[in-house]
Scaffold this motif. Sequence first.
Motif, PDB file in Angstrom:
ATOM      1  N   SER A 322     -39.089  12.429 -52.635  1.00  0.00           N
ATOM      2  CA  SER A 322     -40.435  12.554 -53.189  1.00  0.00           C
ATOM      3  C   SER A 322     -41.438  13.042 -52.154  1.00  0.00           C
ATOM      4  O   SER A 322     -42.631  13.175 -52.456  1.00  0.00           O
ATOM      5  N   GLY A 323     -40.952  13.303 -50.938  1.00  0.00           N
ATOM      6  CA  GLY A 323     -41.835  13.814 -49.885  1.00  0.00           C
ATOM      7  C   GLY A 323     -42.700  12.746 -49.241  1.00  0.00           C
ATOM      8  O   GLY A 323     -43.749  13.058 -48.664  1.00  0.00           O
ATOM      9  N   LEU A 324     -42.277  11.486 -49.303  1.00  0.00           N
ATOM     10  CA  LEU A 324     -43.074  10.391 -48.735  1.00  0.00           C
ATOM     11  C   LEU A 324     -42.541   9.989 -47.366  1.00  0.00           C
ATOM     12  O   LEU A 324     -41.328   9.972 -47.128  1.00  0.00           O
ATOM     13  N   THR A 325     -43.454   9.690 -46.474  1.00  0.00           N
ATOM     14  CA  THR A 325     -43.091   9.181 -45.155  1.00  0.00           C
ATOM     15  C   THR A 325     -43.051   7.658 -45.231  1.00  0.00           C
ATOM     16  O   THR A 325     -44.055   7.022 -45.550  1.00  0.00           O
ATOM     17  N   VAL A 326     -41.896   7.087 -44.959  1.00  0.00           N
ATOM     18  CA  VAL A 326     -41.715   5.640 -45.096  1.00  0.00           C
ATOM     19  C   VAL A 326     -41.360   5.035 -43.742  1.00  0.00           C
ATOM     20  O   VAL A 326     -40.470   5.525 -43.044  1.00  0.00           O
ATOM     21  N   MET A 386     -46.153   5.571 -46.535  1.00  0.00           N
ATOM     22  CA  MET A 386     -45.917   4.400 -47.359  1.00  0.00           C
ATOM     23  C   MET A 386     -45.173   3.329 -46.585  1.00  0.00           C
ATOM     24  O   MET A 386     -44.123   3.585 -45.994  1.00  0.00           O
ATOM     25  N   ASN A 387     -45.736   2.115 -46.591  1.00  0.00           N
ATOM     26  CA  ASN A 387     -45.028   0.955 -46.068  1.00  0.00           C
ATOM     27  C   ASN A 387     -44.497   0.199 -47.279  1.00  0.00           C
ATOM     28  O   ASN A 387     -45.190  -0.593 -47.907  1.00  0.00           O
ATOM     29  N   LEU A 388     -43.254   0.503 -47.646  1.00  0.00           N
ATOM     30  CA  LEU A 388     -42.678   0.035 -48.902  1.00  0.00           C
ATOM     31  C   LEU A 388     -42.689  -1.487 -49.018  1.00  0.00           C
ATOM     32  O   LEU A 388     -43.136  -2.044 -50.020  1.00  0.00           O
ATOM     33  N   HIS A 525     -49.397   1.853 -37.207  1.00  0.00           N
ATOM     34  CA  HIS A 525     -50.567   2.656 -36.840  1.00  0.00           C
ATOM     35  C   HIS A 525     -50.205   4.129 -36.722  1.00  0.00           C
ATOM     36  O   HIS A 525     -50.980   4.997 -37.126  1.00  0.00           O
ATOM     37  N   TRP A 526     -49.046   4.404 -36.147  1.00  0.00           N
ATOM     38  CA  TRP A 526     -48.627   5.800 -35.967  1.00  0.00           C
ATOM     39  C   TRP A 526     -48.527   6.504 -37.327  1.00  0.00           C
ATOM     40  O   TRP A 526     -49.069   7.588 -37.540  1.00  0.00           O
ATOM     41  N   VAL A 527     -47.824   5.880 -38.245  1.00  0.00           N
ATOM     42  CA  VAL A 527     -47.615   6.486 -39.560  1.00  0.00           C
ATOM     43  C   VAL A 527     -48.924   6.619 -40.315  1.00  0.00           C
ATOM     44  O   VAL A 527     -49.245   7.666 -40.874  1.00  0.00           O
ATOM     45  N   GLU A 528     -49.718   5.561 -40.328  1.00  0.00           N
ATOM     46  CA  GLU A 528     -50.945   5.571 -41.111  1.00  0.00           C
ATOM     47  C   GLU A 528     -51.986   6.540 -40.553  1.00  0.00           C
ATOM     48  O   GLU A 528     -52.731   7.155 -41.293  1.00  0.00           O
ATOM     49  N   GLU A 529     -52.033   6.683 -39.250  1.00  0.00           N
ATOM     50  CA  GLU A 529     -53.065   7.525 -38.646  1.00  0.00           C
ATOM     51  C   GLU A 529     -52.653   8.987 -38.558  1.00  0.00           C
ATOM     52  O   GLU A 529     -53.494   9.868 -38.530  1.00  0.00           O
ATOM     53  N   ASP A 530     -51.354   9.246 -38.516  1.00  0.00           N
ATOM     54  CA  ASP A 530     -50.900  10.624 -38.340  1.00  0.00           C
ATOM     55  C   ASP A 530     -50.413  11.274 -39.631  1.00  0.00           C
ATOM     56  O   ASP A 530     -50.009  12.424 -39.629  1.00  0.00           O
ATOM     57  N   CYS A 531     -50.448  10.550 -40.720  1.00  0.00           N
ATOM     58  CA  CYS A 531     -50.002  11.127 -41.984  1.00  0.00           C
ATOM     59  C   CYS A 531     -50.940  10.662 -43.086  1.00  0.00           C
ATOM     60  O   CYS A 531     -50.609   9.797 -43.877  1.00  0.00           O
TER      61      CYS A 531
END
Length: 565
Positions: A322-326, A386-388, A525-531
Amino acid sequence: MPQNVEINWDSSTTIESAHYPKDTLDRAKYAQYLTNFLASKGYDESAENDDKKRNYVLNLNSEWGSGKTYFLRRWAEDLKTHHPVVYVDAWQQDYSDDPLMTVISSMTKQLREQAGKTEDKTMFSVVGKAGGLFKALAPAIVGGVTKKFTGIDFAAVMNDAEEANAESELKDEDDKPLDMSAAASKAVQYMLDEHDGKAKAISALKESVCQWLEAVIGLTDKNYPAFVLIDELDRCRPSYAVEMLETIKHIFNIKGVVFVVATDTEQLQHAVKAVYGEGFDAGIYLGRFFDARYTLRETDYEQLLEVHCDLHKISMSGLSDSGLTVWPRCADKAEKGNDDTETKIDIEKRNLSAILRAFGLSAREAIQVMERLASTITNMRPGSAMNLYYLVILMCMKEKYPEFFTKLKNKTIFSGNSQSAWNTFAHNLFLGETVLEIHIDTNSFFTEFLENNGGMKIRRQSQYLPTDTTVTLSNYFYNIHGSMQSGFSRDNSFSGLMSANRGSSSRGEVLTINNIDNWLQYGCHWVEEDCVVKDEGSVSNSPIERVSFYDRYKDLVELSTALDV
C-alpha cells in the motif's frame, strides 16, 4: 443405542451453495460431544415402548463472532446421516408475525423432504402413515365457520381425503390442485386466533410434527431423536426474540425431539430487558426455557483473525504494497517447529492477538477493531508513515477504556513514577507481562556515524546490526507515546542511544534491554519526521508542517470508531 455420528471438519464443504472452510477454531470436538450427549437425552434405549422417546432443550451459548452459524450448519449436515434434523434461521424470518408457525412450517417442510416426500405430493399431507395436520385438526374444525374466515371448506377436504387413494390429488372448489401447506397454515392461524382453539391447535401442531417424524424414521434408516437447531435468535428484534421463545416453548416437550437454541446469551438478556424493563431478571427468565446451557469456549484470537480478518491487508507485506512506511516491523525470524516452519504471518497474528488479549476484547470487539484498522489502512495515502502496533493499542483503548483514552492528551499521565496514571493502568491490565516480537531495522537510519573523541570527530561504522527483539506492551507504549508527547526530539533519542552503548566498537548484535527503549524512541522520531505527507500529497522532510504525533493518531482512531461493524 443410536448409531454414533462421526464428526470430522478437517476439510471444507459446501452447504446450500454456501462455502464453509475447514475447522480452524477446533469446534468439531464440541459437536461430537454434544451429539452423544443429546442423543442419550432424547432417546433412552433402556426404557420401554414410547417411554424411550424423551425431549430436551439446550441453550448453546457463544458470543457474536465466535462461529455459531458455522458450528450449527456443519453439525446439522453430519447429524443428518443418522438423525432427522431441522435447521431454523430465526433472524432471516423475524419479519413474520407468527414465530410458532415459522418453526412448525420449517419442521414439517424439512421433515417431509427427509422422508422423501416433496411438496407437490399433497396427498402425503392428508393420508397415509403421517396423516398430518388436517387429521389432527379435524375434531376442532367447524367447516362452515373456517370456510367463512379462511375461504377453504375443511370438512369437504377431509371427506375427499378419506375417499382418496395414494395416487390421487386433492382439488379445491374450482377443481384446481389444493395448496395443502397454505390451507394448513390458514387453519392453524384461525384456531390460534380463537381463544378456545389455541390449546387444540398447538396439540394438533405437535401431533403433525410427531407424524412427520415417524414417517422419516419409518421410511429411512435415521434414528431418534430428531434435532431441531434454532440459530440467530439473539440477532432478531427484541420483541420477536422474546415472542419466539414464549411461543415455541409449547412444542419443546415433543417426545423424541431435542431442541438446540443457539444464542449470545448475554445479548439475548438485553433483548429480554428491552421488552420487560431494565430491572427484570433476564437470567432467571431465560433459564426457565432450557434444561441446560452449554457454552463454547472462547475463541483463540489468532484463529479469530485468520477466520474473520483480511490478514494480508494488515500484514507487513500488505502495508508495504500500500506504499506505507511501517516502523517497527514485526520480527523477521522463522523458527523451525516439529512439523512446520514459523512464518512472518504467524508472528504478526501473535503480536496483534497479544494486544487484543491484553485489553480483554471480546470476539465481537476484536473483529470490530480489526475492521477499523483495515479501513484506516485503506484510507491512508501512499508515502504515509505508520506505527501499526501503536495504532492498534489506541484503538483497543478507545473500544474498551474510553475514559483512559481521553487522558492520553495529558502529558502528566507518565509523571509520578510508580504512581503515574499510566503505570497504574498498565499494572491493572498486566501490560508488563504482554510481549511484542519486533524487528529493529537499524540500517534504515544509518550505517555510520560521527563520534566526538577528545574533541576530534571520528567517522565510525555503525555497530548496530538489524535484529529481532522483544518488548513488553507497557514499555512499547511508554516509549512511543511518552517520547512523542513530551516533545523529546530525535537528537535527544540519538544521544541516549549513543550513551547507552558507548565503548562498543565491534559490529554485531549489541541491542540490549538498556537500548531497546532508545531505539524505539529514535526510530519513531525518524519515521515520523522524515516521512510526512501534506494534505496535497507531497512528501516533506520538515517536521514543522506536521500535526502532533498523538493528534494524528487520535484522529485516525476517532474516524474509524464511527465504523460500527
